[in-house]
Write a protein that holds these residues in place. Structure first.
Motif, PDB file in Angstrom:
ATOM      1  N   THR A  28       0.822  -1.214   0.000  1.00  0.00           N
ATOM      2  CA  THR A  28       0.000   0.000   0.000  1.00  0.00           C
ATOM      3  C   THR A  28       0.854   1.261   0.000  1.00  0.00           C
ATOM      4  O   THR A  28       0.500   2.248  -0.647  1.00  0.00           O
ATOM      5  CB  THR A  28      -1.002   0.021   1.177  1.00  0.00           C
ATOM      6  OG1 THR A  28      -0.301  -0.097   2.407  1.00  0.00           O
ATOM      7  CG2 THR A  28      -2.013  -1.102   1.053  1.00  0.00           C
ATOM      8  N   GLU A  29       1.986   1.241   0.689  1.00  0.00           N
ATOM      9  CA  GLU A  29       2.879   2.403   0.696  1.00  0.00           C
ATOM     10  C   GLU A  29       3.463   2.660  -0.694  1.00  0.00           C
ATOM     11  O   GLU A  29       3.523   3.805  -1.152  1.00  0.00           O
ATOM     12  CB  GLU A  29       3.991   2.224   1.722  1.00  0.00           C
ATOM     13  CG  GLU A  29       3.520   2.351   3.155  1.00  0.00           C
ATOM     14  CD  GLU A  29       4.590   2.036   4.181  1.00  0.00           C
ATOM     15  OE1 GLU A  29       5.768   1.836   3.806  1.00  0.00           O
ATOM     16  OE2 GLU A  29       4.250   1.982   5.377  1.00  0.00           O
ATOM     17  N   VAL A  30       3.884   1.602  -1.355  1.00  0.00           N
ATOM     18  CA  VAL A  30       4.451   1.743  -2.701  1.00  0.00           C
ATOM     19  C   VAL A  30       3.397   2.278  -3.664  1.00  0.00           C
ATOM     20  O   VAL A  30       3.670   3.181  -4.465  1.00  0.00           O
ATOM     21  CB  VAL A  30       5.039   0.402  -3.194  1.00  0.00           C
ATOM     22  CG1 VAL A  30       5.350   0.439  -4.682  1.00  0.00           C
ATOM     23  CG2 VAL A  30       6.284   0.045  -2.392  1.00  0.00           C
ATOM     24  N   ALA A  32       0.766   4.034  -2.913  1.00  0.00           N
ATOM     25  CA  ALA A  32       0.474   5.428  -2.560  1.00  0.00           C
ATOM     26  C   ALA A  32       1.545   6.359  -3.122  1.00  0.00           C
ATOM     27  O   ALA A  32       1.227   7.452  -3.629  1.00  0.00           O
ATOM     28  CB  ALA A  32       0.359   5.585  -1.049  1.00  0.00           C
ATOM     29  N   LEU A  33       2.784   5.945  -3.059  1.00  0.00           N
ATOM     30  CA  LEU A  33       3.870   6.741  -3.649  1.00  0.00           C
ATOM     31  C   LEU A  33       3.673   6.887  -5.158  1.00  0.00           C
ATOM     32  O   LEU A  33       3.841   7.976  -5.719  1.00  0.00           O
ATOM     33  CB  LEU A  33       5.232   6.105  -3.357  1.00  0.00           C
ATOM     34  CG  LEU A  33       5.755   6.249  -1.945  1.00  0.00           C
ATOM     35  CD1 LEU A  33       6.992   5.363  -1.744  1.00  0.00           C
ATOM     36  CD2 LEU A  33       6.086   7.697  -1.646  1.00  0.00           C
ATOM     37  N   PHE A  34       3.312   5.793  -5.808  1.00  0.00           N
ATOM     38  CA  PHE A  34       3.076   5.835  -7.249  1.00  0.00           C
ATOM     39  C   PHE A  34       1.932   6.799  -7.562  1.00  0.00           C
ATOM     40  O   PHE A  34       2.041   7.609  -8.492  1.00  0.00           O
ATOM     41  CB  PHE A  34       2.759   4.434  -7.791  1.00  0.00           C
ATOM     42  CG  PHE A  34       2.585   4.411  -9.281  1.00  0.00           C
ATOM     43  CD1 PHE A  34       3.675   4.183 -10.104  1.00  0.00           C
ATOM     44  CD2 PHE A  34       1.346   4.640  -9.863  1.00  0.00           C
ATOM     45  CE1 PHE A  34       3.532   4.184 -11.484  1.00  0.00           C
ATOM     46  CE2 PHE A  34       1.186   4.636 -11.235  1.00  0.00           C
ATOM     47  CZ  PHE A  34       2.288   4.408 -12.048  1.00  0.00           C
ATOM     48  N   GLN A  35       0.855   6.724  -6.797  1.00  0.00           N
ATOM     49  CA  GLN A  35      -0.277   7.623  -7.027  1.00  0.00           C
ATOM     50  C   GLN A  35       0.144   9.089  -6.897  1.00  0.00           C
ATOM     51  O   GLN A  35      -0.273   9.921  -7.698  1.00  0.00           O
ATOM     52  CB  GLN A  35      -1.405   7.334  -6.029  1.00  0.00           C
ATOM     53  CG  GLN A  35      -2.146   6.055  -6.296  1.00  0.00           C
ATOM     54  CD  GLN A  35      -3.156   5.766  -5.211  1.00  0.00           C
ATOM     55  OE1 GLN A  35      -2.811   5.688  -4.030  1.00  0.00           O
ATOM     56  NE2 GLN A  35      -4.409   5.608  -5.607  1.00  0.00           N
ATOM     57  N   GLY A  36       0.956   9.386  -5.901  1.00  0.00           N
ATOM     58  CA  GLY A  36       1.443  10.757  -5.715  1.00  0.00           C
ATOM     59  C   GLY A  36       2.280  11.220  -6.889  1.00  0.00           C
ATOM     60  O   GLY A  36       2.123  12.353  -7.371  1.00  0.00           O
ATOM     61  N   GLN A  37       3.163  10.361  -7.354  1.00  0.00           N
ATOM     62  CA  GLN A  37       3.986  10.705  -8.510  1.00  0.00           C
ATOM     63  C   GLN A  37       3.130  10.887  -9.750  1.00  0.00           C
ATOM     64  O   GLN A  37       3.381  11.772 -10.572  1.00  0.00           O
ATOM     65  CB  GLN A  37       5.025   9.614  -8.767  1.00  0.00           C
ATOM     66  CG  GLN A  37       6.092   9.525  -7.706  1.00  0.00           C
ATOM     67  CD  GLN A  37       7.016   8.346  -7.947  1.00  0.00           C
ATOM     68  OE1 GLN A  37       6.588   7.254  -8.296  1.00  0.00           O
ATOM     69  NE2 GLN A  37       8.296   8.576  -7.738  1.00  0.00           N
ATOM     70  N   ALA A  62       8.852   3.304 -13.294  1.00  0.00           N
ATOM     71  CA  ALA A  62       7.964   3.218 -12.136  1.00  0.00           C
ATOM     72  C   ALA A  62       6.851   2.207 -12.385  1.00  0.00           C
ATOM     73  O   ALA A  62       6.509   1.415 -11.500  1.00  0.00           O
ATOM     74  CB  ALA A  62       7.381   4.594 -11.827  1.00  0.00           C
TER      75      ALA A  62
END
Length: 110
Positions: A28-30, A32-37, A62
């Motif tokens: 989920t953290e990964v 979420a990071l992808f979504q932000g990018q 990515a």
């Protein structure tokens, strides 16, 4: 069995789950990071200019890193093409983000 998102974006969640050794917090953290990018990439895809190939290359890496095969393939073609591929790349990015959102909702992480 490969779990794919509902939009058919080619998101292979089992790849990321396997890479994270089943640690769903990491998954989920990964994601979420992808979504932000992805938010920043969307803005750049609206008016692609200088640095177009670098952007496509970044998205490709990515995408492949999280198992977004279809997005990675589109980004690869875009990287070898030109900025006229921005709409196609943005569509693929949007589909992948939608798949991620659906997946996170299904697993209770979104």
């Amino acid at each position: 069995m490969r779990r794919r998102g509902s939009s058919g974006a080619g998101m292979e969640f089992d790849y990321l789950e396997g890479f994270a050794a089943g640690d769903m917090q990491v998954v989920t953290e990964v994601l979420a990071l992808f979504q932000g990018q992805a938010e920043g990439w969307r803005v750049k895809l609206e008016a692609p200019g200088e640095g177009w190939r670098d952007l496509a290359h970044t998205i490709k890496g990515a995408a492949r890193g999280i198992g977004a095969t279809a997005l990675g393939d589109v980004a690869d073609r875009a990287e070898r093409g030109d900025a006229s591929m921005a709409p196609e790349l943005k569509t693929a990015l949007d589909a992948t983000v939608a798949d991620i959102e659906g997946y996170l909702t299904r697993i209770g992480g979104g």
